[in-house]
Enzyme design. Structure first.
Site, PDB file in Angstrom:
ATOM      1  N   ARG A   1      11.697  -5.741   4.794  1.00  0.00           N
ATOM      2  CA  ARG A   1      11.569  -4.286   4.613  1.00  0.00           C
ATOM      3  C   ARG A   1      12.611  -3.515   5.422  1.00  0.00           C
ATOM      4  O   ARG A   1      12.850  -3.793   6.587  1.00  0.00           O
ATOM      5  CB  ARG A   1      10.178  -3.822   5.058  1.00  0.00           C
ATOM      6  CG  ARG A   1      10.073  -2.285   5.038  1.00  0.00           C
ATOM      7  CD  ARG A   1       8.695  -1.748   5.185  1.00  0.00           C
ATOM      8  NE  ARG A   1       7.932  -2.385   6.226  1.00  0.00           N
ATOM      9  CZ  ARG A   1       6.612  -2.326   6.315  1.00  0.00           C
ATOM     10  NH1 ARG A   1       5.926  -1.646   5.420  1.00  0.00           N
ATOM     11  NH2 ARG A   1       5.977  -2.926   7.292  1.00  0.00           N
TER      12      ARG A   1
ATOM     13  N   ARG B   1      -0.112  -9.083  13.197  1.00  0.00           N
ATOM     14  CA  ARG B   1      -0.695  -8.072  12.291  1.00  0.00           C
ATOM     15  C   ARG B   1      -1.522  -8.764  11.206  1.00  0.00           C
ATOM     16  O   ARG B   1      -2.581  -8.281  10.824  1.00  0.00           O
ATOM     17  CB  ARG B   1       0.422  -7.229  11.662  1.00  0.00           C
ATOM     18  CG  ARG B   1       0.990  -6.206  12.642  1.00  0.00           C
ATOM     19  CD  ARG B   1       2.365  -5.707  12.231  1.00  0.00           C
ATOM     20  NE  ARG B   1       2.375  -5.051  10.953  1.00  0.00           N
ATOM     21  CZ  ARG B   1       3.481  -4.897  10.209  1.00  0.00           C
ATOM     22  NH1 ARG B   1       4.645  -5.350  10.649  1.00  0.00           N
ATOM     23  NH2 ARG B   1       3.420  -4.281   9.070  1.00  0.00           N
TER      24      ARG B   1
ATOM     25  N   ARG C   1      11.585  -1.521  10.805  1.00  0.00           N
ATOM     26  CA  ARG C   1      10.483  -1.014  11.620  1.00  0.00           C
ATOM     27  C   ARG C   1      10.307  -1.888  12.861  1.00  0.00           C
ATOM     28  O   ARG C   1      10.481  -3.098  12.799  1.00  0.00           O
ATOM     29  CB  ARG C   1       9.188  -1.041  10.791  1.00  0.00           C
ATOM     30  CG  ARG C   1       8.599   0.336  10.582  1.00  0.00           C
ATOM     31  CD  ARG C   1       7.512   0.337   9.560  1.00  0.00           C
ATOM     32  NE  ARG C   1       6.307  -0.367   9.979  1.00  0.00           N
ATOM     33  CZ  ARG C   1       5.197  -0.393   9.252  1.00  0.00           C
ATOM     34  NH1 ARG C   1       5.146   0.241   8.095  1.00  0.00           N
ATOM     35  NH2 ARG C   1       4.136  -1.037   9.670  1.00  0.00           N
TER      36      ARG C   1
ATOM     37  N   LYS D   1       0.835  -1.208   0.000  1.00  0.00           N
ATOM     38  CA  LYS D   1       0.000   0.000   0.000  1.00  0.00           C
ATOM     39  C   LYS D   1       0.873   1.263   0.000  1.00  0.00           C
ATOM     40  O   LYS D   1       0.657   2.180  -0.781  1.00  0.00           O
ATOM     41  CB  LYS D   1      -0.920   0.022   1.234  1.00  0.00           C
ATOM     42  CG  LYS D   1      -1.858  -1.171   1.339  1.00  0.00           C
ATOM     43  CD  LYS D   1      -2.744  -1.099   2.564  1.00  0.00           C
ATOM     44  CE  LYS D   1      -2.035  -1.157   3.889  1.00  0.00           C
ATOM     45  NZ  LYS D   1      -1.312  -2.414   4.196  1.00  0.00           N
TER      46      LYS D   1
ATOM     47  N   ARG E   1      -9.814   0.404   8.821  1.00  0.00           N
ATOM     48  CA  ARG E   1      -9.229  -0.900   9.104  1.00  0.00           C
ATOM     49  C   ARG E   1     -10.177  -1.829   9.831  1.00  0.00           C
ATOM     50  O   ARG E   1      -9.837  -2.932  10.156  1.00  0.00           O
ATOM     51  CB  ARG E   1      -8.019  -0.672   9.996  1.00  0.00           C
ATOM     52  CG  ARG E   1      -6.734  -1.167   9.369  1.00  0.00           C
ATOM     53  CD  ARG E   1      -5.641  -0.723  10.284  1.00  0.00           C
ATOM     54  NE  ARG E   1      -4.456  -1.458  10.105  1.00  0.00           N
ATOM     55  CZ  ARG E   1      -3.416  -1.006   9.403  1.00  0.00           C
ATOM     56  NH1 ARG E   1      -3.472   0.128   8.773  1.00  0.00           N
ATOM     57  NH2 ARG E   1      -2.324  -1.731   9.330  1.00  0.00           N
TER      58      ARG E   1
END
Ligand code: AP5
Length: 214
Positions: free
Chosen positions: A127, A171, A160, A13, A88
């Site tokens: 990431r 998540r 992160r 996203k 969400r």
């Protein structure tokens, strides 16, 4: 154009929102980014959000709605915007409907970025963000040259806080339980579009643009 980008953690996203912002001038509103900024600044809101984010749970709706209302009141989002990571859950989607009524606006599309589970895990564990440029990178998918560019310019590849395996799995569980029902919510409103987001970022962007101009 007013768009909701739907998709699991790691579906891309943020990557696609950045491309749309750069290419089409659509302001990106990422609740995740706004919350991380509040955490980094140590604001009261950030302190309330921090533990939820570290555990991969959703931050409370009242905090997130406050952020969204403030952001939609800004001048750059008077007409067009891209919602990344909001809504969400069903409560947030219903609240967004009300906010849009109050602003006399409507959504043009909710775009679901569909990605296989194994790819999501790889994208999330891999990431990294370049500390120097803020560029989003990935140790599995970025080229060697892109990663080295960050390091040779004195940058570090930062991970992160919520990109560790335990939090990632939570998540993804939270996404299934809380966010997936929004697929039906927007399908019922006739504005859901689904794109295959498994490919490389440029291919995904081409699919996204096709949907937006059709
Ligand atoms: P948030 O920041 O929204 O995180 P998320 O939804 O978990 O999504 P991600 O940012 O992890 O993934 P993404 O889909 O943006 O993928 P990206 O482009 O980065 O939320 C974080 C937390 O904040 C939540 O857990 C919650 O606590 C809280 N929160 C946020 N919004 C909330 C709300 N509305 N209500 C309540 N709480 C809220 O890509 C991932 C990686 O893959 C990158 O390395 C990228 O380079 C790579 N990549 C991307 N696309 C491709 C591709 N096509 N091919 C190869 N690699 C790719």
């Amino acid at each position: 154009m007013r768009i909701v980008l739907l998709g699991a953690p790691g579906s891309g996203k943020g990557t696609q929102a950045f491309k749309l912002q750069t290419d089409m001038g659509l302001p990106q509103i990422s609740t995740g980014e706004l919350l991380r900024e509040a955490v980094a600044a140590g604001t009261e809101l950030g302190l309330r959000a921090d533990a939820h984010m570290k555990n991969g749970e959703l931050v409370s709706d009242d905090i997130v709605l406050g952020i969204i209302k403030d952001r939609l009141a800004a001048s750059d989002t008077a007409k067009d915007y891209l919602l990344d990571g909001f809504p969400r859950n069903l409560g947030q989607a219903e609240s967004l409907d009300q906010v849009l009524i109050d602003l006399d606006q409507s959504l043009d599309a909710a775009i679901l970025m569909d990605v296989d589970f194994e790819i999501l895990i790889k994208r999330l564990t891999g990431r990294r963000t370049c500390s120097k440029t803020g560029k989003l990178l990935n140790i599995y998918f970025s080229t060697k040259a892109e990663l080295e560019e960050c390091l040779t310019n004195g940058g570090e590849l930062l991970q992160r806080a919520d990109d560790n395996e335990d939090t990632i799995r939570n998540r993804l569980r939270v996404y299934k339980r809380e966010t997936e029902p929004l697929i039906e919510f927007y399908a019922d409103r006739g504005i859901l579009r689904v794109i295959d987001a498994n490919g490389i970022a440029d291919e995904v962007y081409a699919s996204l643009k096709k949907v937006l101009v059709s």
